[in-house]
Design an enzyme around this catalytic site. Structure first.
Site, PDB file in Angstrom:
ATOM      1  CB  THR A   1      -0.890   0.038   1.259  1.00 15.21           C
ATOM      2  OG1 THR A   1      -1.893  -0.946   1.128  1.00 15.21           O
ATOM      3  CG2 THR A   1      -1.556   1.389   1.455  1.00 15.21           C
TER       4      THR A   1
HETATM    5  C1  LIG Z   1      -8.250  -8.786  -0.063  1.00 14.89           C
HETATM    6  C2  LIG Z   1      -7.542  -9.371   0.663  1.00 14.89           C
HETATM    7  C3  LIG Z   1      -6.620 -10.012   1.584  1.00 14.89           C
HETATM    8  C4  LIG Z   1      -5.830  -8.886   2.222  1.00 14.89           C
HETATM    9  C5  LIG Z   1      -4.737  -9.432   3.160  1.00 14.89           C
HETATM   10  C6  LIG Z   1      -4.083  -8.226   3.736  1.00 14.89           C
HETATM   11  O1  LIG Z   1      -4.490  -7.671   4.738  1.00 14.89           O
HETATM   12  N1  LIG Z   1      -3.049  -7.772   3.000  1.00 14.89           N
HETATM   13  C7  LIG Z   1      -2.351  -6.568   3.433  1.00 14.89           C
HETATM   14  C8  LIG Z   1      -0.872  -6.838   3.608  1.00 14.89           C
HETATM   15  C9  LIG Z   1      -0.769  -7.606   4.860  1.00 14.89           C
HETATM   16  C10 LIG Z   1      -0.780  -6.899   6.061  1.00 14.89           C
HETATM   17  C11 LIG Z   1      -0.706  -7.629   7.231  1.00 14.89           C
HETATM   18  C12 LIG Z   1      -0.613  -9.002   7.183  1.00 14.89           C
HETATM   19  C13 LIG Z   1      -0.597  -9.663   5.968  1.00 14.89           C
HETATM   20  C14 LIG Z   1      -0.694  -8.954   4.780  1.00 14.89           C
HETATM   21  C15 LIG Z   1      -2.508  -5.509   2.389  1.00 14.89           C
HETATM   22  O2  LIG Z   1      -2.636  -5.754   1.216  1.00 14.89           O
HETATM   23  N2  LIG Z   1      -2.534  -4.279   2.894  1.00 14.89           N
HETATM   24  C16 LIG Z   1      -2.698  -3.108   2.039  1.00 14.89           C
HETATM   25  C17 LIG Z   1      -3.765  -2.217   2.642  1.00 14.89           C
HETATM   26  C18 LIG Z   1      -5.095  -2.933   2.867  1.00 14.89           C
HETATM   27  C19 LIG Z   1      -6.107  -1.930   3.397  1.00 14.89           C
HETATM   28  C20 LIG Z   1      -5.603  -3.561   1.569  1.00 14.89           C
HETATM   29  B1  LIG Z   1      -1.313  -2.352   1.965  1.00 14.89           B
HETATM   30  O3  LIG Z   1      -0.858  -1.994   3.258  1.00 14.89           O
HETATM   31  O4  LIG Z   1      -0.344  -3.156   1.285  1.00 14.89           O
END
Ligand SMILES: C#CCCCC(=O)N[C@@H](Cc1ccccc1)C(=O)N[C@@H](CC(C)C)B(O)O
Length: 212
Positions: free
Chosen positions: A1
């Protein structure tokens, strides 16, 4: 993100990407990382998708409940402090959240950063997420308080684009919001970063994308 926010003479500019990932797996290119808490408050999400979605929705509910009960709106400072209080309560429980709370109230427009450590900072420029270092490179180089709205929008788009180009956890589309004294306006609801790539490459005089 990659998410970013900055204060400038016409209010506050927020810009975010839309990618969700799980390691090297790309889980979405259509995430809405700006939550419209109400017509005068916005929140941005970075970190755990579920954590951000749940707790920002919870904050939105609290703001509405407060308004109905008290007949007046929570200030940006109060709303961000409420979220900070929740995250402090869940410290070391494994939440992963890097958020901005931005909005307008009787004292003007304000931008706060809040994270899962319970950190809460008021500031003029923030970028949050795995791509934030790239976005800061663009922002810190070109930010001026006196930017016009169009210049601010352009800067936000460029900073997010460059971060999505270098950070594999950022991508999809760019969404841009402008916060002003009457609330917020959605300026762009999804500019494809691939289109931006070729538009900027053209401007740089690069015929292909540089690896002929
Ligand atoms: C859709 C779906 C599954 C999402 C999984 C999921 O939270 N991915 C996270 C990365 C992460 C974080 C903590 C643990 C593991 C994986 C993610 O993509 N976060 C993005 C923001 C959110 C709001 C989409 B960004 O910060 O990259």
């Amino acid at each position: 993100t990659t998410t970013l926010g900055f204060v400038f003479k016409e209010g506050i500019l927020l810009a975010v990407d839309s990618r969700a990932s799980m390691g090297s797996f790309l889980s979405s290119e259509q995430v809405r990382k700006v939550i419209e808490i109400n017509e005068y408050l916005l929140g941005t999400m970075a970190g755990g998708a579920a954590d951000c979605q749940y707790w920002l929705a919870y904050l939105a509910n609290h703001c509405r409940t407060y308004e109905l009960k008290n007949g007046s709106k929570l200030s940006v400072a109060a709303a961000s402090k409420f979220l900070q209080g929740i995250l402090i309560g869940y410290r070391n429980s494994g939440l992963s959240m890097g958020c901005m709370i931005a909005g307008t109230d009787t004292t003007g427009q304000h931008l706060y950063y809040i994270d899962n450590d319970g950190m809460r900072l008021k500031g003029d420029i923030f970028s949050v997420g795995s791509g934030s270092t790239y976005a800061y490179g663009v922002l810190d180089n070109h930010y001026r308080y006196d930017l016009s709205l169009d210049e601010a929008v352009e800067l936000g788009i460029r900073a997010i684009y460059h971060a999505t180009h270098r950070d594999t956890a950022s991508g999809g589309v760019v969404r841009v919001y402008h916060i002003h004294q009457d609330g917020w306006t959605k300026v762009h609801d999804g500019i494809d970063v691939v289109d931006l790539h070729y538009r900027f490459a053209q401007q740089k005089g690069l015929v292909g994308d540089g690896d002929e």
